[in-house]
Design an enzyme around this catalytic site. Structure first.
Site, PDB file in Angstrom:
ATOM      1  CE  LYS A  78       9.341 -27.395   2.096  1.00 18.14           C
ATOM      2  NZ  LYS A  78       8.727 -27.443   0.742  1.00 18.14           N
ATOM      3  CB  SER A 158      10.992 -25.082  -1.600  1.00 15.52           C
ATOM      4  OG  SER A 158       9.869 -25.910  -1.341  1.00 15.52           O
ATOM      5  CB  SER A 182       8.959 -27.865  -3.586  1.00 18.91           C
ATOM      6  OG  SER A 182       9.208 -26.563  -4.017  1.00 18.91           O
TER       7      SER A 182
END
Lengths: 493, 95
Positions: A78, A158, A182
């Site tokens: 990420k 997210s 997330s």
């Protein structure tokens, strides 16, 4: 042998170790999958050269019989984890050109274990969002589509890029971060496994900060076994993060198959919400039946303050974000507005240009609730409610070992469907956010499909630092659900 | 509780985010939507409840107070939009 890109992390590990496939060939297969999946927009930055260098090093180690636990296994990271020498954007224009001179502890742990980096995955800006639509680098598209439909859906957020990359077979596994859901929410709507460990299990050092008392890194994988493997090599105590805990990290994989016989599974009454689709309730009931059939005891429990978790979160998280994001000043790193006359104007314009609308909104909310005269009414009250939410869990865990809940209130939705109403977007995290407020570990496991073929997940919540039991129960759900559906690879057409 | 336009301007100033005048009213509406929803927390009885100050109960570890890093000025300014001789450059503060 199946396609290398369809391997689980465990299968790839065993194949590479047994020299059935080289890390270089495995890495090339994924790099080519990444290249042909640009329509998904899962990656902000691809790092093929670094990946091939790392794979070469891994193959040399394997040849010398010096393989480390994740030797030669290609992962996606990420874009919230700082990676030395590789641009790290947090999905934001303000960090669009930021190249960290240091490596996050979690990613360093993974490289030390031999893993290979394919690239950095797209995400909601500063991890603020539940659909990946707040990214400065355009939304990620979910590999899944409803049956007989070619409408693009969001991958959740997210950690939407990581979810899409795992779901679309663009990597073996990925890292995510979870502040209010997330990891678990995108995992659920993209048909993969996502785990948020206990607060403190993974070091937060080098992860771009959103809300420091809630943020926690975790694995996003195809199977529960893979989550057990990856978590073990992400977690560590770290002198650079005083909130990381000095506890041994167990071999989660070793206890994974112990089953749920005799385990007490709590079903929290308050998680039945009005207006939830009947498919969610039906899957939840099925999950309880599955665990019962494997010898677990099902117990109704109460978490009375559940309904206050989301509003309390939207005080605590923006408050911490407004402090954390004060560092983006257009002076030391990041975007700087042109043509400003004085320092205040430089700050104000750089931040107005550099942050997107959702981030600006949250900073303003956070600034307001912390401002003189409002602190007690908002922030202090929210922190007291957090104590009550944590106490609810502690009382429930006197009667049960883990909790079973739905992971999300619904499946993946269309782009733009919820972006005009912040609160309807926030409600996507209604089942996940309580866990962050209480600091507990939880996993989302794909458990079924909606009538039109979209994945849904179930969530297991555990006691602090009892990830081993969470993974065991998650594995039992996985075995019973036997979820084998995969998205059609429409993007390679 | 809700915010008026003057409060929106004040918090934008405190947050150092430029807010053009035509954005003040829409932002006021967005913030009041969220604050109205948060209002439900007022109904919770928090009498005698301690606010959470640490998520996981543990003693803060102390490390030795020694220098472990330094001398990295070039790395520190490497991402600066403007720097000179390892200093950050900003518009003139004092005339």
């Amino acid at each position: 042998m199946s396609e290398p890109t369809e391997f689980t992390l465990a299968e790839a590990r065993d194949a590479v170790r047994a020299k059935k496939i080289s890390s270089a060939d495995l890495t090339k297969a994924f790099l080519s999958a990444v290249e042909s999946a640009r329509a998904l927009n899962a990656f902000v930055t691809e790092t093929p050269e670094r990946a091939l260098d790392m794979a070469k090093e891994s193959d040399a180690r394997i040849a010398r019989d010096e393989a480390r636990p994740l030797e030669g296994l290609p992962l996606a990271i990420k874009d919230l984890f700082c990676t030395k020498g590789v641009r790290t954007t947090a999905g934001s224009h303000i960090l669009g050109n930021f190249v960290p001179p240091y490596e996050s502890t979690v990613t360093q742990n993974l490289w030390d274990a031999g893993a290979v980096m394919l690239g950095k995955t797209n995400m909601d800006e500063f991890a603020m969002g539940s659909s990946n639509e707040t990214s400065h680098f355009k939304p990620v598209i979910n590999p899944w589509r409803a049956r007989n439909s070619n409408q693009n859906l969001v991958p959740g957020g997210s950690s939407g890029g990581s979810a899409a990359a795992v779901s679309g077979s663009l990597c073996l596994a990925a890292t995510g971060t979870d502040t209010g859901g997330s990891i678990r929410q995108p995992a659920a709507v993209a048909g993969i496994v996502g785990m948020k460990p206990t607060y403190g299990r993974c070091s937060r050092w080098g992860i771009v900060a959103f809300a420091s008392s809630l943020d926690q890194a975790g694995p996003m994988t195809r199977t529960v076994r893979d989550a057990a493997i990856l978590l073990r090599h992400m977690a560590s105590v770290d002198e650079k993060d005083s909130t990381s805990v000095d506890l041994p990290v167990p071999d989660y994989e070793a206890t994974l198959g112990s089953g749920v016989k005799g385990l007490r599974i709590g079903i929290p009454t308050e998680y039945r919400i009005d207006g939830a689709p009947p498919e969610i309730d039906a899957l939840w009931a099925k999950g309880a039946e599955w665990l019962k059939a494997q010898g677990a005891e099902i117990i109704e429990v109460s978490l009375p303050h559940t309904k206050y978790a989301l509003p309390a979160y939207y005080i605590v998280a923006p408050a911490e974000a407004s402090s954390n994001l004060a560092r983006y000043d257009g002076v030391r790193y990041g975007h700087r507005a042109a043509g400003t006359q004085d320092l205040t104007e430089l700050y104000e314009k750089s931040r107005a240009e550099g942050f997107g609308p959702e981030v600006r909104r949250r900073i303003l909310i956070g600034t307001y609730v912390l401002s003189a005269g409002y602190y007690d009414a908002y922030y202090l009250r929210a922190q007291k409610i957090r104590t009550l939410i944590k106490r609810d869990f502690e009382q429930a865990f006197e009667a049960c070992d883990v909790l079973l809940t739905p992971a999300t209130p619904g499946p993946a939705f269309a782009l733009g469907e919820k972006s005009n109403n912040p609160i309807s977007m926030y409600l996507n995290d209604v089942f996940t956010v309580t866990v962050n407020l209480a600091g507990l570990p939880a996993i989302s496991v794909p458990a079924g499909l909606t009538a039109n073929g979209l994945p849904l997940g179930l969530q297991i919540i555990g006691k602090a630092f009892d990830e081993a039991t969470v993974l065991r129960a998650g594995r039992s759900i996985e075995v019973a659900a036997n979820f084998s559906a995969k998205p059609q690879k429409w993007w390679t057409a | 509780m809700s915010v008026d336009k003057a409060t929106v301007r004040r918090i934008a100033k405190l947050a150092r985010i430029a807010l053009p005048e035509e954005r003040v009213e829409p932002m006021m509406g967005e913030l009041n939507g969220i604050l109205g929803w948060i209002e439900q927390l007022q109904e919770v009885n928090v009498e005698g409840v301690e606010p959470m100050t640490s998520v996981v109960a543990q003693e803060l570890r102390m490390r030795d107070d020694v220098v472990t890093t330094g001398g990295d000025a070039a790395a520190i300014v490497a991402n600066a939009p403007r720097s000179e001789d390892n200093f950050f450059v900003v518009p003139k503060v004092l005339e």
